[in-house]
Write a protein that holds these residues in place. Sequence first.
Motif, PDB file in Angstrom:
ATOM      1  N   GLY A  92       0.798  -1.212   0.000  1.00  0.00           N
ATOM      2  CA  GLY A  92       0.000   0.000   0.000  1.00  0.00           C
ATOM      3  C   GLY A  92       0.833   1.266   0.000  1.00  0.00           C
ATOM      4  O   GLY A  92       2.023   1.249  -0.309  1.00  0.00           O
ATOM      5  N   ASP A  93       0.160   2.370   0.376  1.00  0.00           N
ATOM      6  CA  ASP A  93       0.760   3.700   0.388  1.00  0.00           C
ATOM      7  C   ASP A  93       0.139   4.470   1.543  1.00  0.00           C
ATOM      8  O   ASP A  93      -1.077   4.695   1.554  1.00  0.00           O
ATOM      9  CB  ASP A  93       0.472   4.394  -0.945  1.00  0.00           C
ATOM     10  N   PRO A  94       0.919   4.887   2.535  1.00  0.00           N
ATOM     11  CA  PRO A  94       0.365   5.588   3.693  1.00  0.00           C
ATOM     12  C   PRO A  94      -0.358   6.888   3.370  1.00  0.00           C
ATOM     13  O   PRO A  94      -1.234   7.303   4.116  1.00  0.00           O
ATOM     14  CB  PRO A  94       1.596   5.875   4.563  1.00  0.00           C
ATOM     15  N   PHE A 116      -2.974  -1.837   2.683  1.00  0.00           N
ATOM     16  CA  PHE A 116      -3.101  -0.698   3.594  1.00  0.00           C
ATOM     17  C   PHE A 116      -3.147   0.621   2.836  1.00  0.00           C
ATOM     18  O   PHE A 116      -2.620   0.742   1.730  1.00  0.00           O
ATOM     19  CB  PHE A 116      -1.976  -0.690   4.630  1.00  0.00           C
ATOM     20  N   ASP A 117      -3.818   1.587   3.452  1.00  0.00           N
ATOM     21  CA  ASP A 117      -3.834   2.934   2.907  1.00  0.00           C
ATOM     22  C   ASP A 117      -4.080   3.934   4.039  1.00  0.00           C
ATOM     23  O   ASP A 117      -4.111   3.551   5.210  1.00  0.00           O
ATOM     24  CB  ASP A 117      -4.842   3.087   1.770  1.00  0.00           C
ATOM     25  N   ASN A 118      -4.257   5.183   3.692  1.00  0.00           N
ATOM     26  CA  ASN A 118      -4.393   6.245   4.682  1.00  0.00           C
ATOM     27  C   ASN A 118      -5.712   6.182   5.435  1.00  0.00           C
ATOM     28  O   ASN A 118      -5.773   6.506   6.610  1.00  0.00           O
ATOM     29  CB  ASN A 118      -4.260   7.606   3.985  1.00  0.00           C
ATOM     30  N   HIS A 119      -6.770   5.754   4.779  1.00  0.00           N
ATOM     31  CA  HIS A 119      -8.110   5.814   5.344  1.00  0.00           C
ATOM     32  C   HIS A 119      -8.543   4.513   6.024  1.00  0.00           C
ATOM     33  O   HIS A 119      -9.068   4.523   7.121  1.00  0.00           O
ATOM     34  CB  HIS A 119      -9.096   6.180   4.227  1.00  0.00           C
ATOM     35  N   ARG A 126      -6.176   0.575   7.785  1.00  0.00           N
ATOM     36  CA  ARG A 126      -5.736   1.954   8.006  1.00  0.00           C
ATOM     37  C   ARG A 126      -4.315   1.923   8.569  1.00  0.00           C
ATOM     38  O   ARG A 126      -4.063   1.337   9.619  1.00  0.00           O
ATOM     39  CB  ARG A 126      -6.686   2.647   8.985  1.00  0.00           C
ATOM     40  N   VAL A 127      -3.399   2.563   7.892  1.00  0.00           N
ATOM     41  CA  VAL A 127      -2.011   2.568   8.335  1.00  0.00           C
ATOM     42  C   VAL A 127      -1.854   3.525   9.520  1.00  0.00           C
ATOM     43  O   VAL A 127      -2.462   4.587   9.563  1.00  0.00           O
ATOM     44  CB  VAL A 127      -1.052   2.925   7.178  1.00  0.00           C
ATOM     45  N   ARG A 192      -2.296  13.338   8.186  1.00  0.00           N
ATOM     46  CA  ARG A 192      -3.639  12.785   8.075  1.00  0.00           C
ATOM     47  C   ARG A 192      -4.661  13.934   8.071  1.00  0.00           C
ATOM     48  O   ARG A 192      -4.567  14.830   7.271  1.00  0.00           O
ATOM     49  CB  ARG A 192      -3.912  11.772   9.191  1.00  0.00           C
ATOM     50  N   ASP A 193      -5.604  13.970   8.990  1.00  0.00           N
ATOM     51  CA  ASP A 193      -6.642  14.991   8.961  1.00  0.00           C
ATOM     52  C   ASP A 193      -6.399  16.102   9.972  1.00  0.00           C
ATOM     53  O   ASP A 193      -7.300  16.898  10.249  1.00  0.00           O
ATOM     54  CB  ASP A 193      -8.008  14.355   9.208  1.00  0.00           C
ATOM     55  N   GLU A 194      -5.224  16.162  10.552  1.00  0.00           N
ATOM     56  CA  GLU A 194      -4.935  17.201  11.529  1.00  0.00           C
ATOM     57  C   GLU A 194      -4.499  18.473  10.820  1.00  0.00           C
ATOM     58  O   GLU A 194      -4.268  18.501   9.624  1.00  0.00           O
ATOM     59  CB  GLU A 194      -3.831  16.712  12.476  1.00  0.00           C
TER      60      GLU A 194
END
Length: 199
Positions: A92-94, A116-119, A126-127, A192-194
């Motif tokens: 995957g890709d983080p 795996f991925d970011n979400h 979810r990584v 991420r979402d921060e």
Amino acid sequence: GEPTVAGSWAAVFRYFNETHNRGSRGYEPGEKIAIKINLTTCNARGSQVNVSTYRKNADIMNRIDNSPQMLLALLRHLVYEAGVTPEAISMGDPTGLFPKFMYDLLHAEFPDVTYFDNHGGKGRTRVESSEEPFDWSTRFARNKLRDYVPVPFAEADYFIKFAVLKGHSCGVTFCAKNNYGSLLRCPDGYLRDEGNLNY
């Protein structure tokens, strides 16, 4: 110089282990392999992929990604030729989202590989960051928020960087730019979402 695919993979693993002070040996059962693919056209902070369906938007479908057929060939080599169990493989890709057209093809034959991925969602993992710190070799990183190696890479005995062979304004970057996406921190300095974390 090996006459078979299995022999070639054994030679690759043996060479890696010999040059990393791990003894003159090949792959051993249970050792983990992480495969970093390039999902930059499926960036998790963008709108290229619908997170509820994991479908890539039609207007960018022709932007280059890793070939799912090549990824499938790599998994087949590792499992059927090198003797790696699917459970020992993460791919995957983080910073990206693992799109449906790739995931469906790979998961159909190898459902026990960790994708795996970011979400995370729809079968993807979810990584998360490990506790293994990543230290930048620049003075500009001093007194900044510390980076940590994502779990699939921190736990891996072997790390395969699967580049997309595409041009950039500076030429062809191969694995160097692909490896930039091996951390959870995004190019804009966000994690991420921060919010912006003083990158």
